[in-house]
Design an enzyme around this catalytic site. Structure first.
Site, mmCIF file in Angstrom:
data_model
loop_
_atom_site.group_PDB
_atom_site.id
_atom_site.type_symbol
_atom_site.label_atom_id
_atom_site.label_comp_id
_atom_site.label_asym_id
_atom_site.label_seq_id
_atom_site.Cartn_x
_atom_site.Cartn_y
_atom_site.Cartn_z
ATOM 1 N N TYR A 101 -30.948 -15.748 16.084
ATOM 2 C CA TYR A 101 -29.885 -16.198 16.977
ATOM 3 C C TYR A 101 -30.337 -15.900 18.402
ATOM 4 C CZ TYR A 101 -26.496 -17.001 13.250
ATOM 5 O OH TYR A 101 -25.828 -17.502 12.148
ATOM 6 N N HIS A 138 -17.352 -25.345 8.463
ATOM 7 C CA HIS A 138 -18.699 -24.746 8.478
ATOM 8 C C HIS A 138 -18.884 -23.763 7.326
ATOM 9 C CE1 HIS A 138 -22.434 -23.249 10.139
ATOM 10 N NE2 HIS A 138 -21.966 -22.019 10.108
#
Length: 633
Positions: free
Chosen positions: A207, A393
């Site tokens: 990330y 999601h």
């Protein structure tokens, strides 16, 4: 001489008719995409309430194959094959059996509209009903559809189509609910937030976070469209991009500063960025806001500094990858009526969200509780907010998601659903009609998972091998609610595997555990914790104990049933780092008086009324049993 002239005139007449048909049909196709990487297979389509029409334009003078598949594979797919041979178009409806062998369908439901070819390309236009009631055809719904395609240099011969070789592929689409591609004027102003030469580590999951400042505008503007800018060749590397609003008083020395997210050494300024402004996920296209709604910039409560989080998914552990992906924002001083907002709902991302291994189906529920919605909406918008789009999601184990909506314990139709979820294709679903969400409503994000091929627990977390269960609601008018989520209480999950006592070490939560959220008091005060008893789990963490437990299908199913009834820890946060008073409170799952039935399809209506079947009444000692037996079985 006159007959020759008449023949020529006739040929010109029919050619003109064909040409006119071509232009009129092309102009009527509202949606289009390119299915292959080299631009050789183009697909256009349009639809109404009952019928869908496709146009395939392929760089070949042989046959064209097009199909619908449950999972993207050839087996059990619904296929149509056609072409133009010696100036005459042809089309046949086929299906593939479980062994991938292709058979001509006895019920020909695809209709050839027209076909033509030149020296390089073949064009076919064909249509079919959305519901054919043919067991060899796939219903076409608003779910994700796996489209499969193929072509060959030769036409179909007497023995059937030849094997297409490498000229094949698959692509996930929403045929009946594609992303809006409303035209944006070429002179519309835009700005970009884009990473610059990020070195992607050679590891499974990264990330990457970077701070940006929204360009200053002289007065309030509305962002009307947002597009992903994915570096070419990195379409499978960039899994998702989230944009968070940060504290407006940040030190500008941190601007354009990039660092790995959720890392102990990341800048403290990153921790002030909590509110989701926009979300994009793999396979998705741009988002165009409705004509009466825009994302506000330029006012004191609007984003000044934002954090762009890019999730790099690198399971092949590629080395030396450099990425410069980002987002583009189109904005205008011509204001819309309403300011848009985003609410993240679902399961609070945490290790306490866990899935046992070896299960064909496991269900998780993340609750946006009536307590959270009542407190936040009553404070600012008692008349409610209107949802116009939903992004759902999940990760690799996800198979289906729906965002359920309850009022007075009665279920309304879902805000969004996808019964054929594809991890590699996630984008906003526009609601056909905007949905009003009122104080006291309940929202549940329900995810169905398959862990059949896994031998260990699957944990909630950041990696694509971990799991999430989230919905992002796009709505208006904007209120001060950023997250509305829940997490099953951990004690009940531990009791299921026989844990009797835990000891809480003095451990401070690290910065990198932002999303691996610990449960607030009064449950567990620190993270992680160690088990004291029984003896078989002594000195193990709860994750080690869960993995040590001997899971079976029966135990996994029982665990699932128990978790869905556990009290929940509520997450109810404002923009920024403030929270509503309900945050951290333990509540029970809502009681449900009625569940929404799926809308009837033409096929289900027919079977309920006068379909091909017979009703047998069996009179037993206690009750009358009705059994419906289709004659086709």
């Amino acid at each position: 001489m006159s007959s020759t002239r008449e023949c020529v005139c006739a040929l010109v007449f029919f050619a003109t008719l064909r040409l006119c048909a071509t232009f009129s049909l092309k102009s009527g196709f509202r949606h289009s995409t390119i299915l292959d990487a080299h631009g050789k297979y183009k697909l256009r389509w349009t639809y109404d309430e009952t019928t869908i029409t496709f146009e395939t334009e392929v760089e070949t003078n042989g046959y064209i194959g097009f199909g619908l598949s449950t999972n993207g594979a050839m087996a059990l797919s619904d296929i149509v094959i056609g072409g133009v041979e010696k100036g005459k178009p042809y089309l046949q409806d086929y299906f593939a059996d479980p062994n991938r062998k292709v058979h001509r369908d006895a019920q020909q439901n695809y209709r050839l509209e027209y076909g033509m070819e030149n020296k390089t390309h073949t064009v076919l236009v064909f249509s079919r009903d959305l519901y054919t009631c043919d067991r060899n055809d796939k219903d076409i719904t608003e779910d994700t559809v796996r489209v499969i395609w193929a072509y060959h240099s030769d036409d179909v011969g007497p023995s059937g189509p030849k094997y297409h070789g490498v000229n094949r592929g698959r692509r996930s689409l929403r045929l009946l609910n594609p992303t809006s591609t409303a035209n944006i004027s070429s002179d519309t102003a835009f700005f970009t937030l884009q990473n610059l030469n990020v070195p992607v580590p050679s590891k499974d999951t990264t990330y990457w976070c970077q701070l940006f400042k929204i360009p200053q505008v002289p007065k309030k503007h509305h962002i009307i469209r947002i597009e992903p800018l994915i570096q070419r060749g990195h379409e499978n590397l960039v899994h998702h991009i989230l944009l968070y609003q940060c504290d407006s008083n940040l030190n500008e020395s941190d601007l354009d500063l990039g660092h790995e997210c959720y890392h102990p050494n990341m800048p403290d300024s990153f921790l002030t960025c909590e509110t989701v402004v926009f979300a994009w996920a793999i396979g998705g296209e741009g988002l165009t806001y409705p004509q009466h709604v825009g994302l506000s910039i330029g006012t004191p409560i609007d984003p000044v500094y934002v954090l762009m989080e890019v999730h790099y998914d690198n399971p092949a552990l590629q080395e030396g990858v450099i990425d410069s992906s980002g987002l583009r924002f189109f904005h205008t001083p011509v204001l819309r009526k309403y300011d848009a907002g985003v609410i993240e709902i679902g399961v609070w991302v945490s290790l306490y969200h866990m899935l046992p291994p070896g299960l064909q189906e496991y269900i998780s529920e993340g609750h946006c509780t009536q307590e959270c919605l009542r407190e936040s909406l009553d404070h600012e918008m008692p008349s409610g907010v209107r949802v116009f789009a939903v992004l759902m999601h999940s990760h690799l184990a996800g198979r289906a998601i729906r965002t359920r909506h309850f009022r007075n314990q009665d279920e309304l139709q879902p805000l969004g659903r996808d019964d054929h979820f594809d991890f590699n294709f996630q984008e906003f679903q526009y609601l056909k009609e905007e949905r009003l969400v009122l104080p006291g409503d309940n929202l549940i994000t329900e995810c169905k998972y398959n862990t059949k091929g896994r031998s260990n627990m699957t944990w909630g977390g950041l990696s694509t091998r971990d799991e999430m269960c989230l919905s992002y609601l796009l709505y208006y008018p904007r209120i001060d609610l950023a997250r509305c989520e829940s997490l099953p209480e951990i004690s009940g999950q531990l009791k299921f595997i026989g844990v009797k006592e835990i000891q809480v070490p003095v451990t401070k939560k690290k910065a990198g555990e932002k999303h691996q959220a610990s449960v607030p008091p009064p449950l567990i005060r620190t993270w992680p914790f160690i088990i004291k008893s029984p003896k078989k789990y002594t000195n193990l963490t709860f994750t080690e104990a869960m993995d040590k437990y001997k899971w079976s299908k029966k135990r996994g199913k029982a665990f699932n049933e128990m978790v869905l009834q556990l009290p929940m820890n509520v997450r109810c946060s404002k923009r920024g780092q403030d929270e509503w008073s309900i945050q951290g409170v333990i509540v029970s799952p809502p009681e449900i008086k009625s569940e929404a039935r799926p809308p009837l399809t033409p096929c289900s209506k027919a079977s309920e009324s006068n379909g091909r079947g017979t009703l047998i009444l069996i009179l037993g000692p206690v009750c009358l049993v009705r059994i419906w037996i289709p004659l086709s079985l």
